[in-house]
Design a protein around this motif. Structure first.
Motif, PDB file in Angstrom:
ATOM      1  N   ALA A  18      19.867   3.151   1.241  1.00 15.19           N
ATOM      2  CA  ALA A  18      19.490   3.887   0.037  1.00 15.19           C
ATOM      3  C   ALA A  18      19.377   2.975  -1.186  1.00 15.19           C
ATOM      4  CB  ALA A  18      20.508   4.997  -0.239  1.00 15.19           C
ATOM      5  N   ARG A  19      20.223   1.966  -1.271  1.00 15.41           N
ATOM      6  CA  ARG A  19      20.280   1.096  -2.462  1.00 15.41           C
ATOM      7  C   ARG A  19      19.335  -0.099  -2.412  1.00 15.41           C
ATOM      8  NH1 ARG A  19      26.540   0.324  -4.280  1.00 15.41           N
ATOM      9  NH2 ARG A  19      27.010   2.525  -4.625  1.00 15.41           N
ATOM     10  N   VAL A  20      19.178  -0.688  -1.242  1.00 17.78           N
ATOM     11  CA  VAL A  20      18.382  -1.915  -1.135  1.00 17.78           C
ATOM     12  C   VAL A  20      16.953  -1.524  -0.754  1.00 17.78           C
ATOM     13  CG1 VAL A  20      18.212  -4.205  -0.113  1.00 17.78           C
ATOM     14  CG2 VAL A  20      20.468  -3.178  -0.471  1.00 17.78           C
ATOM     15  N   THR A  21      16.201  -1.169  -1.780  1.00 17.78           N
ATOM     16  CA  THR A  21      14.826  -0.717  -1.603  1.00 17.78           C
ATOM     17  C   THR A  21      13.865  -1.770  -2.152  1.00 17.78           C
ATOM     18  OG1 THR A  21      14.812   0.402  -3.735  1.00 17.78           O
ATOM     19  CG2 THR A  21      15.537   1.697  -1.811  1.00 17.78           C
ATOM     20  N   GLY A  22      12.621  -1.653  -1.799  1.00 20.77           N
ATOM     21  CA  GLY A  22      11.613  -2.592  -2.281  1.00 20.77           C
ATOM     22  C   GLY A  22      11.545  -2.708  -3.789  1.00 20.77           C
ATOM     23  N   PRO A  23      11.483  -1.572  -4.519  1.00 21.41           N
ATOM     24  CA  PRO A  23      11.396  -1.672  -5.968  1.00 21.41           C
ATOM     25  C   PRO A  23      12.607  -2.351  -6.622  1.00 21.41           C
ATOM     26  CG  PRO A  23      10.670   0.486  -5.244  1.00 21.41           C
ATOM     27  CD  PRO A  23      11.256  -0.209  -4.041  1.00 21.41           C
ATOM     28  N   ALA A  44       6.429  -1.286   2.007  1.00 21.42           N
ATOM     29  CA  ALA A  44       5.933  -2.660   1.932  1.00 21.42           C
ATOM     30  C   ALA A  44       5.342  -2.888   0.552  1.00 21.42           C
ATOM     31  CB  ALA A  44       4.876  -2.904   3.001  1.00 21.42           C
ATOM     32  N   GLY A  45       5.226  -4.144   0.199  1.00 17.38           N
ATOM     33  CA  GLY A  45       4.644  -4.468  -1.098  1.00 17.38           C
ATOM     34  C   GLY A  45       4.424  -5.955  -1.244  1.00 17.38           C
ATOM     35  N   GLY A  52       6.900 -18.522  -4.228  1.00 17.91           N
ATOM     36  CA  GLY A  52       5.553 -18.075  -4.576  1.00 17.91           C
ATOM     37  C   GLY A  52       5.375 -16.586  -4.340  1.00 17.91           C
ATOM     38  N   GLN A  53       4.125 -16.177  -4.167  1.00 19.03           N
ATOM     39  CA  GLN A  53       3.771 -14.768  -4.005  1.00 19.03           C
ATOM     40  C   GLN A  53       3.605 -14.438  -2.526  1.00 19.03           C
ATOM     41  OE1 GLN A  53       0.785 -13.542  -6.781  1.00 19.03           O
ATOM     42  NE2 GLN A  53       0.173 -11.781  -5.549  1.00 19.03           N
ATOM     43  N   PHE A  54       4.264 -13.349  -2.087  1.00 16.24           N
ATOM     44  CA  PHE A  54       4.238 -12.965  -0.674  1.00 16.24           C
ATOM     45  C   PHE A  54       4.200 -11.459  -0.510  1.00 16.24           C
ATOM     46  CE2 PHE A  54       6.240 -17.136  -0.444  1.00 16.24           C
ATOM     47  CZ  PHE A  54       5.571 -17.707   0.616  1.00 16.24           C
ATOM     48  N   ARG A  55       3.536 -11.034   0.563  1.00 17.87           N
ATOM     49  CA  ARG A  55       3.671  -9.658   1.040  1.00 17.87           C
ATOM     50  C   ARG A  55       5.059  -9.553   1.647  1.00 17.87           C
ATOM     51  NH1 ARG A  55       0.875  -5.917  -0.644  1.00 17.87           N
ATOM     52  NH2 ARG A  55       1.150  -4.724   1.240  1.00 17.87           N
ATOM     53  N   VAL A  56       5.669  -8.392   1.523  1.00 23.04           N
ATOM     54  CA  VAL A  56       6.997  -8.168   2.093  1.00 23.04           C
ATOM     55  C   VAL A  56       7.025  -6.785   2.734  1.00 23.04           C
ATOM     56  CG1 VAL A  56       7.985  -7.325  -0.078  1.00 23.04           C
ATOM     57  CG2 VAL A  56       9.499  -8.259   1.658  1.00 23.04           C
ATOM     58  N   ARG A  57       7.712  -6.695   3.853  1.00 17.50           N
ATOM     59  CA  ARG A  57       7.888  -5.420   4.546  1.00 17.50           C
ATOM     60  C   ARG A  57       9.370  -5.135   4.672  1.00 17.50           C
ATOM     61  NH1 ARG A  57       3.625  -6.753   9.209  1.00 17.50           N
ATOM     62  NH2 ARG A  57       1.758  -6.394   7.988  1.00 17.50           N
ATOM     63  N   ARG A  58       9.718  -3.883   4.551  1.00 18.53           N
ATOM     64  CA  ARG A  58      11.109  -3.422   4.684  1.00 18.53           C
ATOM     65  C   ARG A  58      11.190  -2.492   5.887  1.00 18.53           C
ATOM     66  NH1 ARG A  58      13.803   1.236   3.077  1.00 18.53           N
ATOM     67  NH2 ARG A  58      15.994   0.953   2.510  1.00 18.53           N
ATOM     68  N   ILE A  61      17.044  -0.753  10.050  1.00 22.30           N
ATOM     69  CA  ILE A  61      17.540  -1.168  11.362  1.00 22.30           C
ATOM     70  C   ILE A  61      18.958  -0.619  11.524  1.00 22.30           C
ATOM     71  CG2 ILE A  61      16.109  -3.245  11.494  1.00 22.30           C
ATOM     72  CD1 ILE A  61      18.623  -4.863  10.644  1.00 22.30           C
ATOM     73  N   ARG A  62      19.500  -0.762  12.687  1.00 22.46           N
ATOM     74  CA  ARG A  62      20.871  -0.317  12.913  1.00 22.46           C
ATOM     75  C   ARG A  62      21.799  -1.026  11.934  1.00 22.46           C
ATOM     76  NH1 ARG A  62      24.511  -0.591  18.383  1.00 22.46           N
ATOM     77  NH2 ARG A  62      26.379   0.160  17.339  1.00 22.46           N
ATOM     78  N   ASP A  63      22.571  -0.271  11.209  1.00 23.18           N
ATOM     79  CA  ASP A  63      23.581  -0.747  10.258  1.00 23.18           C
ATOM     80  C   ASP A  63      23.020  -1.391   9.002  1.00 23.18           C
ATOM     81  OD1 ASP A  63      25.632   0.208  11.893  1.00 23.18           O
ATOM     82  OD2 ASP A  63      25.864  -1.707  12.922  1.00 23.18           O
ATOM     83  N   GLY A  64      21.701  -1.278   8.743  1.00 25.82           N
ATOM     84  CA  GLY A  64      21.192  -1.874   7.515  1.00 25.82           C
ATOM     85  C   GLY A  64      19.683  -1.898   7.422  1.00 25.82           C
ATOM     86  N   ILE A  65      19.177  -3.040   6.930  1.00 27.37           N
ATOM     87  CA  ILE A  65      17.739  -3.190   6.701  1.00 27.37           C
ATOM     88  C   ILE A  65      17.289  -4.613   7.007  1.00 27.37           C
ATOM     89  CG2 ILE A  65      17.270  -1.398   4.993  1.00 27.37           C
ATOM     90  CD1 ILE A  65      18.186  -3.223   2.891  1.00 27.37           C
ATOM     91  N   ARG A  66      15.991  -4.733   7.278  1.00 27.10           N
ATOM     92  CA  ARG A  66      15.371  -6.042   7.522  1.00 27.10           C
ATOM     93  C   ARG A  66      14.153  -6.171   6.621  1.00 27.10           C
ATOM     94  NH1 ARG A  66      14.290  -5.833  12.800  1.00 27.10           N
ATOM     95  NH2 ARG A  66      16.118  -7.068  13.308  1.00 27.10           N
ATOM     96  N   PHE A  67      13.996  -7.352   6.054  1.00 25.37           N
ATOM     97  CA  PHE A  67      12.804  -7.677   5.271  1.00 25.37           C
ATOM     98  C   PHE A  67      12.093  -8.834   5.950  1.00 25.37           C
ATOM     99  CE2 PHE A  67      15.592  -5.715   2.187  1.00 25.37           C
ATOM    100  CZ  PHE A  67      14.733  -4.889   1.483  1.00 25.37           C
ATOM    101  N   THR A  68      10.772  -8.769   5.987  1.00 22.54           N
ATOM    102  CA  THR A  68       9.976  -9.865   6.539  1.00 22.54           C
ATOM    103  C   THR A  68       8.876 -10.231   5.556  1.00 22.54           C
ATOM    104  OG1 THR A  68       8.532  -8.313   7.721  1.00 22.54           O
ATOM    105  CG2 THR A  68      10.413  -9.229   8.948  1.00 22.54           C
TER     106      THR A  68
END
Length: 122
Positions: A18-23, A44-45, A52-58, A61-68
């Motif tokens: 809930a807290r660690v969101t893209g925005p 994603a955003g 530098g500048q990158f696309r990121v996806r959120r 996952i089990r027990d949390g979140i993953r960003f790539t």
């Protein structure tokens, strides 16, 4: 290569998701200067960070979140998960060796997440 650190925050998986969101990425990690755009429907955003500048996806996952960072030449990804000893930050790249300055910047990135999560949970 893998990089690990544990933040002293005791957030549950639901709280992390809930807290660690893209925005909020730039608020939670000093290595991320700003979120340029974010789509809640795609979870994603685009960010501007120390590399530098990158696309990121959120992804939840089990027990949390993953960003790539899909376009990153080093396939950088990080997870933030709830663990008994705190909140675990795990960052990876697809290289077994790299330039020492880049490695140091990843360590700083992980440390910035530790600091941001600690500050957010207070």
């Amino acid at each position: 290569m893998e990089f690990f650190a544990t933040a002293s925050s005791q957030l549950s998986p639901d709280q992390l998701q809930a807290r660690v969101t893209g925005p909020k990425l730039a608020e939670l990690c000093a290595s991320i200067d700003r979120v340029l755009e974010w789509s809640d429907t795609q979870d994603a955003g685009e960010i501007y960070c120390l590399w530098g500048q990158f696309r990121v996806r959120r992804e939840r996952i089990r027990d949390g979140i993953r960003f790539t960072l899909p376009g990153c030449p080093n396939a950088l990804a990080w997870t933030i998960t709830a663990a008994p000893e705190g909140t675990l930050i795990h960052c990876t790249i697809n290289r077994s060796e790299h330039d020492p300055d880049f490695i140091e910047s990843i360590k700083d990135f992980v440390a910035d997440w530790v600091e941001g999560l600690r500050n957010d949970s207070q």
